[in-house]
Design a protein around this motif. Structure first.
Motif, PDB file in Angstrom:
ATOM      1  N   ILE A  54      22.089  30.027   7.061  1.00 50.68           N
ATOM      2  CA  ILE A  54      20.650  30.224   7.186  1.00 50.68           C
ATOM      3  C   ILE A  54      20.350  31.571   7.841  1.00 50.68           C
ATOM      4  N   THR A  86      21.244  34.482   5.542  1.00 53.68           N
ATOM      5  CA  THR A  86      20.334  34.549   4.392  1.00 53.68           C
ATOM      6  C   THR A  86      19.062  35.305   4.783  1.00 53.68           C
ATOM      7  N   VAL A  87      18.540  34.965   5.945  1.00 56.80           N
ATOM      8  CA  VAL A  87      17.321  35.635   6.404  1.00 56.80           C
ATOM      9  C   VAL A  87      17.600  37.117   6.668  1.00 56.80           C
ATOM     10  N   TYR A 110      17.848  39.015   3.474  1.00 56.92           N
ATOM     11  CA  TYR A 110      16.532  39.235   2.885  1.00 56.92           C
ATOM     12  C   TYR A 110      15.781  40.335   3.625  1.00 56.92           C
TER      13      TYR A 110
END
Lengths: 177, 307
Positions: A94, A97-98, A101
């Motif tokens: 998680i 992933t952030v 991005y």
């Protein structure tokens, strides 16, 4: 193949870098392996987060949010998988992933080639990454975890320094446009 | 040119990827004694909707049950009404039996307190067919030793006398009959005068001289002069006094409940009767004139008894 695109009506030109085939995969795997091996021999290097640095670098370089978050997800999930049974799959996933991005999104707007910019970005991403980890642990896993402390501040600093050096090294794997 | 996904597309992808990983986390993690985290999350997320659904179902079921599904209610209502009527009847019967038991207990107590005096307890089985006479029929007769002119009393006081005797039953002329009466005297002044029936619920004391002092509420008992009743059996209480010439007009409220007789006592002898107030105290419906302290002593009956 044209590796650049015009972002703001022709005023600013930010390159989207291409890498040699296998460079991204190789660097990702290598960072994961080193992340596991280095602390065995040099325990102090435990504060390094090489997968995070690789995620940031390729996010900033590729400048594609979808690609960046998918790369961060893969890196994070692999890191989770290699972290033993005490770390649930998805915890690092998680967070990275952030980060993937955000790095891709920021990389598409800013020139991230300058060492100082890279230092600041890596330090900031490290803090964000750590904050997400703490958030996941506290909220989703109900694990007590300090939000931040001096050790983490030092780790952010070290990783930022290492990031500047590592990014310069990785720049060599870019294909010339 | 490199094709770049739209911002919304990448945001959606980010959301999907994060959601997938959160779910994956939930699948793996177990909370202490509460099972896997995904179950906890799922239950937590679903519970408000479940509660809302249950509330809605309850409301719908309540509306349906109270306003639409009433086919059997009318029939059930009729059944309940019938059952209610039956229960009311049962309660009435039980109350009647309880009252009867109370009365019989009073009679039995009176009987036990006068064991040496021969008496017969009888049940009232009938009343006069017309309003012109005040008589009742009892279920005891010659076979039980009952004879004419025997005194009939209750624990409250004098009732009347036997006027007709048959094999198994007898008729009682009540004090309230126009032909009924008894020799009486005022307890306080010991003034003697017969008490007569008037054909109405109240009795009359007719031959008290106008100059005598008689007060309302004064007790009246039998005098024994009629050779039917023993002395000092309560007859009643002075209800009101009217001045007359040459006699006062005194209305008397009977001590015994002459209009509600169900069990009576027939005295088979004129032996002295100790007419105490104890049975009256145990009576379920005592009257104002029933307590007569002056009658607590045994008084011998007159020797001559007219059969």
């Amino acid at each position: 193949m044209n590796d650049t695109f015009e972002l703001r009506g022709g005023e600013t030109h930010i390159e989207v870098h291409k890498f040699f085939p296998g460079a991204v995969v190789g660097m990702a795997v290598l960072s994961l392996v080193l992340q596991r091996i280095l602390p065995v021999y040099l325990p102090r290097l435990e504060i390094l987060d090489l997968p995070l640095l690789v995620t940031i670098y390729f996010g900033l370089s590729r400048r594609n949010p979808s690609t960046g978050l998918l790369l961060g997800m893969v890196m994070g999930l692999m890191q989770d998988s290699l972290s033993g049974p005490t770390v649930p799959i998805g915890e690092y996933g998680i967070a990275k992933t952030v980060i993937g991005y955000l790095a891709s999104s920021i990389g598409s707007r800013l020139d991230t080639e300058h060492p100082l910019a890279r230092f600041a970005l890596v330090a900031a991403f490290f803090v964000v990454h750590q904050s997400i980890l703490v958030l996941v642990r506290r909220v989703l896993l109900a694990q007590p975890e300090p939000w931040f402390n001096m050790h983490l501040a030092l780790a952010a600093l070290v990783n930022a320094v290492l990031g500047v050096a590592l990014f310069a090294l990785l720049d060599r794997f870019r294909r010339s446009s | 040119m490199v094709s770049i996904p739209s911002r919304h597309k990448s945001l959606a992808l980010l959301g999907g990827v994060l959601l997938a990983q959160v779910l994956m986390l939930a699948v793996q993690v177990k909370r202490d004694s509460r099972g896997r985290l995904i179950r906890v999350w799922t239950i937590t997320a679903v519970t408000p909707f479940e509660k809302g659904g249950a509330w809605g179902f309850d409301k719908v079921r309540g509306v349906w049950g109270h306003y639409f599904a009433l086919q059997g209610t009318s029939r059930q209502n009729e059944e309940l009404r019938a059952e209610n009527d039956s229960l009311k009847l049962t309660i009435s019967q039980l109350e009647s039996k309880a009252a009867e038991a109370d009365r019989l207990a009073v009679l039995l107590d009176f009987r036990q307190s006068h064991e040496k005096i021969p008496m017969v307890m009888a049940r009232v089985i009938g009343a006069s067919a017309g309003t012109a006479s005040h008589t009742v029929e009892i279920d005891r007769g010659e076979r039980d030793g009952i004879r004419r002119n025997m005194a009939v009393i209750t624990p409250d006081g004098a009732v009347g006398k036997i006027i007709e005797v048959y094999r198994d039953n007898a008729q009682v002329l009540l004090l309230s009959d126009k032909d009924g009466g008894a020799g009486a005297m005022l307890v306080g002044s010991r003034i003697q005068s017969p008490v007569k029936g008037t054909g109405e619920p109240m009795l009359s004391m007719s031959y008290v001289a106008a100059e005598e002092n008689v007060n309302s509420g004064e007790k009246i008992v039998t005098s024994g002069m009629d050779k039917i009743f023993p002395r000092d059996v309560p007859i009643g209480t002075v209800l009101d006094v009217k001045q007359g010439t040459p006699f006062k007009q005194i209305r008397v409220k009977p001590a015994a409940k002459l209009d509600r007789l169900e069990e009576v006592i027939v005295l088979l002898t004129q032996e002295p009767v100790a007419f105490t107030s104890e049975p009256e105290a145990q009576s379920t419906q005592p009257t104002a004139g029933s307590a007569t302290p002056a009658t607590s002593n045994a008084v011998p009956l007159p020797a001559a008894v007219k059969p």
